[in-house]
Write a protein that holds these residues in place. Structure first.
Motif, mmCIF file in Angstrom:
data_model
loop_
_atom_site.group_PDB
_atom_site.id
_atom_site.type_symbol
_atom_site.label_atom_id
_atom_site.label_comp_id
_atom_site.label_asym_id
_atom_site.label_seq_id
_atom_site.Cartn_x
_atom_site.Cartn_y
_atom_site.Cartn_z
ATOM 1 N N ILE A 192 0.839 -1.211 0.000
ATOM 2 C CA ILE A 192 0.000 0.000 0.000
ATOM 3 C C ILE A 192 0.866 1.250 0.000
ATOM 4 O O ILE A 192 0.619 2.202 -0.760
ATOM 5 N N ASN A 193 1.901 1.276 0.829
ATOM 6 C CA ASN A 193 2.784 2.440 0.887
ATOM 7 C C ASN A 193 3.550 2.638 -0.407
ATOM 8 O O ASN A 193 3.774 3.770 -0.851
ATOM 9 N N ALA A 194 3.963 1.512 -1.028
ATOM 10 C CA ALA A 194 4.679 1.613 -2.301
ATOM 11 C C ALA A 194 3.792 2.259 -3.365
ATOM 12 O O ALA A 194 4.242 3.101 -4.156
ATOM 13 N N VAL A 195 2.526 1.892 -3.380
ATOM 14 C CA VAL A 195 1.581 2.453 -4.347
ATOM 15 C C VAL A 195 1.309 3.923 -4.025
ATOM 16 O O VAL A 195 1.238 4.766 -4.925
ATOM 17 N N ARG A 196 1.168 4.249 -2.739
ATOM 18 C CA ARG A 196 0.933 5.645 -2.335
ATOM 19 C C ARG A 196 2.066 6.552 -2.796
ATOM 20 O O ARG A 196 1.834 7.703 -3.186
ATOM 21 N N MET A 197 3.296 6.043 -2.735
ATOM 22 C CA MET A 197 4.466 6.848 -3.091
ATOM 23 C C MET A 197 4.789 6.797 -4.577
ATOM 24 O O MET A 197 5.725 7.428 -5.028
ATOM 25 N N GLY A 230 4.121 7.027 -8.834
ATOM 26 C CA GLY A 230 3.683 8.099 -9.735
ATOM 27 C C GLY A 230 2.341 7.820 -10.372
ATOM 28 O O GLY A 230 1.930 8.526 -11.300
ATOM 29 N N ALA A 231 1.627 6.799 -9.889
ATOM 30 C CA ALA A 231 0.307 6.483 -10.441
ATOM 31 C C ALA A 231 -0.670 7.617 -10.149
ATOM 32 O O ALA A 231 -0.480 8.396 -9.209
ATOM 33 N N GLU A 232 -1.719 7.713 -10.970
ATOM 34 C CA GLU A 232 -2.731 8.745 -10.745
ATOM 35 C C GLU A 232 -3.330 8.587 -9.350
ATOM 36 O O GLU A 232 -3.468 7.480 -8.834
ATOM 37 N N GLU A 233 -3.696 9.697 -8.774
ATOM 38 C CA GLU A 233 -4.242 9.696 -7.419
ATOM 39 C C GLU A 233 -5.483 8.815 -7.325
ATOM 40 O O GLU A 233 -5.659 8.074 -6.348
ATOM 41 N N VAL A 234 -6.356 8.859 -8.343
ATOM 42 C CA VAL A 234 -7.573 8.064 -8.306
ATOM 43 C C VAL A 234 -7.251 6.575 -8.313
ATOM 44 O O VAL A 234 -7.939 5.776 -7.660
ATOM 45 N N VAL A 235 -6.192 6.199 -9.018
ATOM 46 C CA VAL A 235 -5.790 4.788 -9.062
ATOM 47 C C VAL A 235 -5.260 4.360 -7.698
ATOM 48 O O VAL A 235 -5.580 3.270 -7.198
ATOM 49 N N ARG A 236 -4.443 5.222 -7.081
ATOM 50 C CA ARG A 236 -3.897 4.907 -5.756
ATOM 51 C C ARG A 236 -5.018 4.743 -4.733
ATOM 52 O O ARG A 236 -5.020 3.817 -3.924
ATOM 53 N N ASP A 237 -5.991 5.666 -4.777
ATOM 54 C CA ASP A 237 -7.109 5.598 -3.835
ATOM 55 C C ASP A 237 -7.957 4.347 -4.064
ATOM 56 O O ASP A 237 -8.350 3.659 -3.112
ATOM 57 N N MET A 268 -1.853 -3.476 -14.327
ATOM 58 C CA MET A 268 -0.721 -2.716 -14.846
ATOM 59 C C MET A 268 0.049 -2.040 -13.715
ATOM 60 O O MET A 268 1.292 -1.942 -13.755
ATOM 61 N N LEU A 269 -0.663 -1.597 -12.677
ATOM 62 C CA LEU A 269 -0.013 -0.961 -11.534
ATOM 63 C C LEU A 269 0.935 -1.943 -10.838
ATOM 64 O O LEU A 269 2.089 -1.612 -10.537
ATOM 65 N N LEU A 270 0.460 -3.147 -10.604
ATOM 66 C CA LEU A 270 1.281 -4.154 -9.921
ATOM 67 C C LEU A 270 2.447 -4.614 -10.801
ATOM 68 O O LEU A 270 3.547 -4.887 -10.305
ATOM 69 N N ARG A 271 2.206 -4.707 -12.105
ATOM 70 C CA ARG A 271 3.289 -5.092 -13.018
ATOM 71 C C ARG A 271 4.406 -4.051 -12.999
ATOM 72 O O ARG A 271 5.583 -4.383 -13.133
ATOM 73 N N ARG A 272 4.017 -2.794 -12.837
ATOM 74 C CA ARG A 272 5.004 -1.718 -12.824
ATOM 75 C C ARG A 272 6.001 -1.909 -11.682
ATOM 76 O O ARG A 272 7.178 -1.577 -11.784
ATOM 77 N N PHE A 273 5.521 -2.479 -10.583
ATOM 78 C CA PHE A 273 6.397 -2.751 -9.443
ATOM 79 C C PHE A 273 7.093 -4.110 -9.549
ATOM 80 O O PHE A 273 7.958 -4.436 -8.736
#
Length: 415
Positions: free
Chosen positions: A231-236, A238-245, A327-332
């Motif tokens: 969760i913290n990795a996603v919060r920090m 560069g993904a769009e805020e709406v995606v992080r939320d 795609m968000l998880l793949r980015r990490f």
């Protein structure tokens, strides 16, 4: 009793027929005549009487049917007269059957399209309806889509299923179910003649057994001890805020991706601190109430003034892509999936809490499989789930080290 007019037979010859030029009727016997018209055209006629009524039946051009063929046709119609069946009425009825069959003829593809439209009201959503027809388009149409639905055979069905039966067992099972639905519907509408309802037993025996088929692959889950780190990795990021939320909200509510992406403000009850997902958006077609932990309410309050009816809308006010979390998880480089966080939640419930199993299952909107138990158990255990979800949110806010363990996160190997 019905009879042919003129009892003598076989008076004409091929040579005699060629010599007939004068307009008129030339009898062959037993009601069969060669008719020569004023223009010189020659045709065959059968005269007969039935119920004191004399009738004349055209049998076709003499240029198409030779003498032997004309005699054979006449003989067939004379047999009908012995059963007191009028040959003209019989032929008209047969012609009507052919015309009706032609009007009712449908290809498998046409039947599937008609059934798809009729079932429109039963789809949970547009995507479900699209998936229904798309699987047939991909796997059945190339094999027998244009074929008359009556002619679709067991061998045709097997040719569509065999290439995917062991490699894509879940998809193959759905394709089989949908092919069967189309064929059964076509039979009920009389588009499919001589339908064999036992064909599916034979098809099942011809396909590899379930043990030979590839077992379904389960969604890989994130270890529950490192949820906070993710969760913290996603919060920090560069993904769009709406995606992080939306991603954090997905984890905290243990909901499915589609349920989160399609969340609407009309479903959020701030006063009761709950999210009520209507039945039409749920996999089990049952309304699901989710207690909202304080952190969920913070996320919602942050998004409240976006101006869209969707809680997590993109910049155009539309729903985010269904692949956004993947795609968000793949980015990490993570190997687990967004859907796998439901398993993460369930593992945590089992190993780190003492909440009853039925409370944990209700939190995931899982239905009770035992029909007798389900008939008597009507509660969704909402208040007990509220405590569970608040405990889960507290867990998600803790680092793995704070819980006494350090767990490595599995990532994809670089290409």
């Amino acid at each position: 009793m019905g009879r042919s007019v003129g009892r003598e037979r076989n008076k004409l010859t091929a040579l005699a027929i060629n010599g007939k030029k004068k307009p008129g009727y030339y009898g062959d016997g037993d009601g069969l005549y060669l008719q020569v018209s004023a223009s010189g055209a020659k045709s065959w006629v059968l005269r007969y009487s039935l119920n004191k009524r004399v009738r004349e039946m055209g049998l076709g051009s003499a240029s198409l049917y030779g003498l032997a063929q004309a005699r054979e046709m006449a003989q067939g119609y004379r047999k009908l007269l012995t059963q007191r069946i009028d040959p003209i009425d019989h032929r008209n009825a047969e012609h009507a059957k052919i015309m009706l069959a032609a009007a009712q003829r449908r290809s498998f593809e046409q039947c599937a399209a008609e059934l798809h439209v009729l079932k429109r009201s039963s789809w949970k959503n547009v995507k479900h309806g699209d998936q229904w027809i798309n699987t047939l388009t991909t796997y059945a149409y190339p094999v027998f889509g244009k074929k008359d639905v009556t002619a679709v055979s067991k061998a045709d069905v097997l040719r569509a299923l065999e290439p995917i039966w062991t490699t894509k067992p879940e998809t193959a099972a759905r394709v089989r179910q949908r092919i069967r639905a189309v064929l059964d519907w076509a039979a009920a509408r009389d588009y499919r003649q001589n339908h064999d309802p036992h064909m599916w037993d034979q098809i099942s025996r011809a396909l590899p057994s379930a043990s030979e088929a590839k077992k379904p692959k389960h969604f890989e889950a994130c270890p529950y001890l490192v949820v906070n780190e993710v969760i913290n990795a996603v919060r920090m990021s560069g993904a769009e805020e709406v995606v992080r939320d939306a991603f954090e909200f997905l984890i905290l509510t243990a909901a499915r991706t589609g349920e989160v992406l399609g969340a609407r403000w009309s479903e959020i009850d701030f006063a009761q601190k709950r999210w009520v997902i209507p039945a039409e958006r749920m996999k089990a077609s049952r309304e699901h109430r989710i207690p909202l932990a304080p952190r969920c309410l913070e996320i919602l309050a942050h998004r409240r003034d976006t101006g869209s009816e969707l809680v997590f809308a993109n910049q155009k006010g539309r729903m985010l892509s269904n692949m956004v979390f993947t795609m968000l998880l793949r980015r990490f480089g993570y190997t687990f999936t967004a859907h796998g966080f439901r398993s993460t939640f369930r593992d945590w419930c089992a190993e780190r809490t003492s909440y009853p199993r039925e409370v944990c299952e209700a939190a995931l909107a899982h239905t009770i499989k035992d029909s007798t138990e389900a008939a008597y158990f009507r509660s969704d255990l909402f208040e007990k789930r509220r405590a569970l979800m608040e405990t889960w949110a507290t867990h998600c806010a803790k680092k793995g080290e704070a819980m006494g363990e350090v767990v490595p996160i599995r990532v994809r190997e670089p290409a």
